[in-house]
Each structure stands twice: as C-alpha cells, then as structure tokens.
Write a protein that holds these residues in place. Structure first.
Motif, PDB file in Angstrom:
ATOM      1  N   MET A   1       0.820  -1.185   0.000  1.00 19.70           N
ATOM      2  CA  MET A   1       0.000   0.000   0.000  1.00 19.70           C
ATOM      3  C   MET A   1       0.867   1.253   0.000  1.00 19.70           C
ATOM      4  O   MET A   1       0.588   2.194  -0.723  1.00 19.70           O
ATOM      5  CB  MET A   1      -0.921  -0.008   1.209  1.00 19.70           C
ATOM      6  N   LEU A   2       1.900   1.247   0.819  1.00 15.58           N
ATOM      7  CA  LEU A   2       2.778   2.406   0.885  1.00 15.58           C
ATOM      8  C   LEU A   2       3.572   2.562  -0.412  1.00 15.58           C
ATOM      9  O   LEU A   2       3.802   3.685  -0.875  1.00 15.58           O
ATOM     10  CB  LEU A   2       3.713   2.278   2.079  1.00 15.58           C
ATOM     11  N   VAL A   3       3.948   1.443  -1.006  1.00 13.50           N
ATOM     12  CA  VAL A   3       4.670   1.494  -2.273  1.00 13.50           C
ATOM     13  C   VAL A   3       3.756   2.033  -3.370  1.00 13.50           C
ATOM     14  O   VAL A   3       4.177   2.835  -4.211  1.00 13.50           O
ATOM     15  CB  VAL A   3       5.218   0.103  -2.646  1.00 13.50           C
ATOM     16  N   GLY A   4       2.510   1.606  -3.357  1.00 12.10           N
ATOM     17  CA  GLY A   4       1.546   2.108  -4.336  1.00 12.10           C
ATOM     18  C   GLY A   4       1.305   3.598  -4.189  1.00 12.10           C
ATOM     19  O   GLY A   4       1.227   4.326  -5.181  1.00 12.10           O
ATOM     20  N   ALA A   5       1.206   4.065  -2.952  1.00  8.92           N
ATOM     21  CA  ALA A   5       1.026   5.492  -2.712  1.00  8.92           C
ATOM     22  C   ALA A   5       2.256   6.269  -3.170  1.00  8.92           C
ATOM     23  O   ALA A   5       2.137   7.359  -3.744  1.00  8.92           O
ATOM     24  CB  ALA A   5       0.755   5.740  -1.239  1.00  8.92           C
ATOM     25  N   GLY A   6       3.431   5.716  -2.944  1.00  5.20           N
ATOM     26  CA  GLY A   6       4.647   6.364  -3.414  1.00  5.20           C
ATOM     27  C   GLY A   6       4.730   6.425  -4.929  1.00  5.20           C
ATOM     28  O   GLY A   6       5.162   7.432  -5.500  1.00  5.20           O
ATOM     29  N   LEU A   7       4.290   5.367  -5.573  1.00  8.14           N
ATOM     30  CA  LEU A   7       4.288   5.336  -7.029  1.00  8.14           C
ATOM     31  C   LEU A   7       3.302   6.364  -7.587  1.00  8.14           C
ATOM     32  O   LEU A   7       3.613   7.073  -8.552  1.00  8.14           O
ATOM     33  CB  LEU A   7       3.931   3.939  -7.526  1.00  8.14           C
ATOM     34  N   ILE A   8       2.141   6.448  -6.983  1.00  7.37           N
ATOM     35  CA  ILE A   8       1.153   7.442  -7.401  1.00  7.37           C
ATOM     36  C   ILE A   8       1.710   8.852  -7.211  1.00  7.37           C
ATOM     37  O   ILE A   8       1.556   9.720  -8.076  1.00  7.37           O
ATOM     38  CB  ILE A   8      -0.166   7.255  -6.628  1.00  7.37           C
ATOM     39  N   ALA A   9       2.387   9.074  -6.090  1.00  8.61           N
ATOM     40  CA  ALA A   9       2.973  10.388  -5.823  1.00  8.61           C
ATOM     41  C   ALA A   9       4.028  10.741  -6.872  1.00  8.61           C
ATOM     42  O   ALA A   9       4.080  11.888  -7.346  1.00  8.61           O
ATOM     43  CB  ALA A   9       3.578  10.410  -4.422  1.00  8.61           C
ATOM     44  N   LEU A  10       4.864   9.783  -7.234  1.00  6.08           N
ATOM     45  CA  LEU A  10       5.888  10.042  -8.246  1.00  6.08           C
ATOM     46  C   LEU A  10       5.287  10.352  -9.609  1.00  6.08           C
ATOM     47  O   LEU A  10       5.737  11.259 -10.312  1.00  6.08           O
ATOM     48  CB  LEU A  10       6.835   8.848  -8.364  1.00  6.08           C
ATOM     49  N   VAL A  11       4.266   9.612  -9.987  1.00  4.06           N
ATOM     50  CA  VAL A  11       3.639   9.827 -11.288  1.00  4.06           C
ATOM     51  C   VAL A  11       2.959  11.192 -11.331  1.00  4.06           C
ATOM     52  O   VAL A  11       3.138  11.960 -12.284  1.00  4.06           O
ATOM     53  CB  VAL A  11       2.632   8.697 -11.603  1.00  4.06           C
ATOM     54  N   VAL A  12       2.190  11.514 -10.301  1.00 11.08           N
ATOM     55  CA  VAL A  12       1.493  12.799 -10.278  1.00 11.08           C
ATOM     56  C   VAL A  12       2.491  13.956 -10.230  1.00 11.08           C
ATOM     57  O   VAL A  12       2.337  14.950 -10.944  1.00 11.08           O
ATOM     58  CB  VAL A  12       0.500  12.868  -9.097  1.00 11.08           C
ATOM     59  N   GLY A  13       3.513  13.828  -9.403  1.00  8.45           N
ATOM     60  CA  GLY A  13       4.529  14.870  -9.324  1.00  8.45           C
ATOM     61  C   GLY A  13       5.272  15.049 -10.639  1.00  8.45           C
ATOM     62  O   GLY A  13       5.518  16.178 -11.074  1.00  8.45           O
ATOM     63  N   GLY A  14       5.618  13.951 -11.261  1.00  4.47           N
ATOM     64  CA  GLY A  14       6.312  14.022 -12.547  1.00  4.47           C
ATOM     65  C   GLY A  14       5.478  14.651 -13.639  1.00  4.47           C
ATOM     66  O   GLY A  14       5.957  15.497 -14.402  1.00  4.47           O
ATOM     67  N   LEU A  15       4.228  14.247 -13.717  1.00  2.00           N
ATOM     68  CA  LEU A  15       3.350  14.820 -14.738  1.00  2.00           C
ATOM     69  C   LEU A  15       3.068  16.296 -14.474  1.00  2.00           C
ATOM     70  O   LEU A  15       2.971  17.092 -15.417  1.00  2.00           O
ATOM     71  CB  LEU A  15       2.040  14.034 -14.804  1.00  2.00           C
ATOM     72  N   THR A  16       2.949  16.656 -13.208  1.00  2.00           N
ATOM     73  CA  THR A  16       2.739  18.064 -12.873  1.00  2.00           C
ATOM     74  C   THR A  16       3.956  18.890 -13.261  1.00  2.00           C
ATOM     75  O   THR A  16       3.828  19.983 -13.804  1.00  2.00           O
ATOM     76  CB  THR A  16       2.442  18.231 -11.373  1.00  2.00           C
ATOM     77  N   TYR A  17       5.137  18.362 -12.992  1.00  2.00           N
ATOM     78  CA  TYR A  17       6.353  19.089 -13.363  1.00  2.00           C
ATOM     79  C   TYR A  17       6.469  19.244 -14.878  1.00  2.00           C
ATOM     80  O   TYR A  17       6.845  20.297 -15.372  1.00  2.00           O
ATOM     81  CB  TYR A  17       7.589  18.394 -12.810  1.00  2.00           C
ATOM     82  N   LEU A  18       6.142  18.189 -15.601  1.00  2.00           N
ATOM     83  CA  LEU A  18       6.235  18.265 -17.056  1.00  2.00           C
ATOM     84  C   LEU A  18       5.226  19.251 -17.644  1.00  2.00           C
ATOM     85  O   LEU A  18       5.506  19.885 -18.659  1.00  2.00           O
ATOM     86  CB  LEU A  18       6.031  16.880 -17.669  1.00  2.00           C
TER      87      LEU A  18
END
Length: 47
Positions: A1-18
C-alpha cells in the motif's frame, strides 16, 4: 500500500512538473496525491 502510494505520488509529481515546469508545485502535488491515496489503498486492499 505504501509502495503504491509512493508510485502514485511520483507519477502525479512528474506529470505536474512536465506540464507546469514548477518544481515546488510538482512536489506539493505529489505529496498531496500520495497522502490522499494511502488511506484509500489501505481500505481497498485491507490489512
């Protein structure tokens, strides 16, 4: 669950930055997405 939340955070952060190019906004969006998704994933997956 924590890994999934971290993955979601990375994807959202990356897309927001792009899309915006704003580092602080991307970090904030990623942290928010990770924080919100952790309890939801915990309810879906269970203990």
């Amino acid at each position: 669950m924590l890994v999934g939340a971290g993955l979601i955070a990375l994807v959202v952060g990356g897309l927001t930055y792009l899309s915006t190019g704003n580092t602080a906004g991307a970090v904030l969006a990623g942290m928010t997405a990770g924080g919100v998704s952790a309890p939801v994933l915990h309810k879906i997956v269970g203990p």
